[in-house]
Design a protein around this motif. Sequence first.
Motif, PDB file in Angstrom:
ATOM      1  N   ALA A  41      38.548  38.427  39.882  1.00 44.97           N
ATOM      2  CA  ALA A  41      37.991  39.436  39.351  1.00 44.97           C
ATOM      3  C   ALA A  41      36.481  39.233  39.307  1.00 44.97           C
ATOM      4  O   ALA A  41      35.564  40.078  39.668  1.00 44.97           O
ATOM      5  N   ALA A  42      36.003  37.948  38.839  1.00 43.72           N
ATOM      6  CA  ALA A  42      34.688  37.634  38.815  1.00 43.72           C
ATOM      7  C   ALA A  42      34.158  37.745  40.221  1.00 43.72           C
ATOM      8  O   ALA A  42      32.856  38.055  40.327  1.00 43.72           O
ATOM      9  N   LEU A  43      34.893  37.152  41.291  1.00 40.85           N
ATOM     10  CA  LEU A  43      34.441  37.143  42.534  1.00 40.85           C
ATOM     11  C   LEU A  43      34.124  38.541  43.137  1.00 40.85           C
ATOM     12  O   LEU A  43      33.158  38.925  43.908  1.00 40.85           O
ATOM     13  N   LEU A  44      35.250  39.239  42.790  1.00 41.66           N
ATOM     14  CA  LEU A  44      34.786  40.629  43.405  1.00 41.66           C
ATOM     15  C   LEU A  44      33.625  41.345  42.635  1.00 41.66           C
ATOM     16  O   LEU A  44      32.693  41.879  43.252  1.00 41.66           O
ATOM     17  N   ARG A  45      33.543  41.299  41.402  1.00 41.47           N
ATOM     18  CA  ARG A  45      32.282  41.785  40.665  1.00 41.47           C
ATOM     19  C   ARG A  45      30.900  41.316  41.362  1.00 41.47           C
ATOM     20  O   ARG A  45      30.071  42.012  41.457  1.00 41.47           O
ATOM     21  N   LEU A  94      46.336  50.450  33.008  1.00 45.44           N
ATOM     22  CA  LEU A  94      47.728  50.522  33.644  1.00 45.44           C
ATOM     23  C   LEU A  94      48.013  49.590  34.694  1.00 45.44           C
ATOM     24  O   LEU A  94      49.311  49.304  34.674  1.00 45.44           O
ATOM     25  N   ALA A  95      47.003  49.035  35.459  1.00 40.93           N
ATOM     26  CA  ALA A  95      46.839  48.125  36.357  1.00 40.93           C
ATOM     27  C   ALA A  95      47.578  46.534  35.514  1.00 40.93           C
ATOM     28  O   ALA A  95      48.541  45.981  35.967  1.00 40.93           O
ATOM     29  N   GLU A  96      46.947  46.437  34.221  1.00 44.26           N
ATOM     30  CA  GLU A  96      47.437  45.175  33.595  1.00 44.26           C
ATOM     31  C   GLU A  96      48.779  45.495  33.115  1.00 44.26           C
ATOM     32  O   GLU A  96      49.495  44.440  33.155  1.00 44.26           O
ATOM     33  N   ALA A 148      43.548  41.875  38.840  1.00 44.37           N
ATOM     34  CA  ALA A 148      42.344  41.318  38.884  1.00 44.37           C
ATOM     35  C   ALA A 148      41.559  41.874  39.857  1.00 44.37           C
ATOM     36  O   ALA A 148      40.231  42.103  39.705  1.00 44.37           O
ATOM     37  N   MET A 149      42.172  42.524  41.028  1.00 42.80           N
ATOM     38  CA  MET A 149      41.416  43.368  41.887  1.00 42.80           C
ATOM     39  C   MET A 149      40.799  44.862  41.243  1.00 42.80           C
ATOM     40  O   MET A 149      39.640  45.028  41.381  1.00 42.80           O
ATOM     41  N   MET A 150      41.579  45.234  40.418  1.00 41.00           N
ATOM     42  CA  MET A 150      41.011  46.557  39.671  1.00 41.00           C
ATOM     43  C   MET A 150      39.871  46.130  38.662  1.00 41.00           C
ATOM     44  O   MET A 150      39.129  47.000  38.580  1.00 41.00           O
ATOM     45  N   ALA A 151      40.177  45.064  38.165  1.00 39.47           N
ATOM     46  CA  ALA A 151      39.190  44.346  36.933  1.00 39.47           C
ATOM     47  C   ALA A 151      37.781  44.283  37.898  1.00 39.47           C
ATOM     48  O   ALA A 151      36.688  44.748  37.264  1.00 39.47           O
ATOM     49  N   GLY A 152      37.933  43.646  39.083  1.00 42.37           N
ATOM     50  CA  GLY A 152      36.866  43.329  39.990  1.00 42.37           C
ATOM     51  C   GLY A 152      36.187  44.726  40.562  1.00 42.37           C
ATOM     52  O   GLY A 152      34.976  44.586  40.651  1.00 42.37           O
ATOM     53  N   LEU A 153      36.764  45.550  40.718  1.00 42.22           N
ATOM     54  CA  LEU A 153      36.213  46.794  41.410  1.00 42.22           C
ATOM     55  C   LEU A 153      35.862  47.704  40.211  1.00 42.22           C
ATOM     56  O   LEU A 153      35.154  48.895  40.725  1.00 42.22           O
ATOM     57  N   ARG A 154      36.065  47.654  38.842  1.00 42.30           N
ATOM     58  CA  ARG A 154      35.794  48.523  37.942  1.00 42.30           C
ATOM     59  C   ARG A 154      34.478  48.897  37.995  1.00 42.30           C
ATOM     60  O   ARG A 154      34.073  50.060  37.854  1.00 42.30           O
ATOM     61  N   THR A 155      33.532  48.002  38.147  1.00 42.50           N
ATOM     62  CA  THR A 155      32.115  48.310  38.233  1.00 42.50           C
ATOM     63  C   THR A 155      31.536  49.268  39.007  1.00 42.50           C
ATOM     64  O   THR A 155      31.009  50.168  38.787  1.00 42.50           O
ATOM     65  N   SER A 156      32.183  48.969  40.165  1.00 43.69           N
ATOM     66  CA  SER A 156      32.106  49.853  41.514  1.00 43.69           C
ATOM     67  C   SER A 156      32.547  51.076  41.231  1.00 43.69           C
ATOM     68  O   SER A 156      31.889  52.234  41.667  1.00 43.69           O
TER      69      SER A 156
END
Length: 240
Positions: free
Chosen positions: A86-90, A156-158, A167-175
């Motif tokens: 998640a951190a990497l994607l953010r 929902l993802a969690e 983790a991917m959804m968390a990383g993409l959340r800001t975008s």
Amino acid sequence: MADAAQTTRAWRVVLEHIERDLLDGRLGPGDRLPSERDLAADLGVGRSSVREALRVLEVMGLIRTATGSGPQSGAIVIATPSGGLAALLRLQVAAQGFALGDVVRTRLVLEDSVVTDLASGTRDTSAAHRLLDAMDADGLTTAEFLALDAQLHLALAEAGGNTVIAAMMAGLRTSIESYVLAGSAAIDDWDAMATRLRSEHRALIAAIDEGAADAARDLVHDHITGYYTAAGLTFAHRPH
């Protein structure tokens, strides 16, 4: 080119220093970061590099910054890193962003899987129901409503139990949240759109609760593509 590379290395030094303090527990939610001047002096970098690192951390959702000289000025920690992927994607989103079409298509793939798994297996949508109720509150700003919207999809993802997808959804959340908020400016009647989104969310959660996987997939697809189309952002075709 050398100067640009040195600047990039400098802000990454600041970023890594602060992230290390967060991961090791030396900093936590509510703590205030040292001033830009102190960080620059302590780490031997320019203040512009400190500002760039803080910008990235803010986009990642880890800190909030405020200008001025009062007690609420400066940078305050509001979250801790929630996992490597998640951190990497953010960080990727903060550093250079993703193409909007790619974000939409990725959401369709991920959320199709999420709702299918939830509707097909053991379902715990209690967090989603709490967020549905929160989105019914009077007086929400558009930004507040859409932040809850993003949190609903993440919840929902969690709940789906696939930690990689979560983790991917968390990383993409800001975008996701930034594009959705930007698109809201193109919607003439926001109140009507908010009513529509509430209805779509409730229909989606109802389908999941009823174990109707096919209906849930159709609903989440139409929900995602419908908003982007209404906001004039993009149109994502249904995958075959």
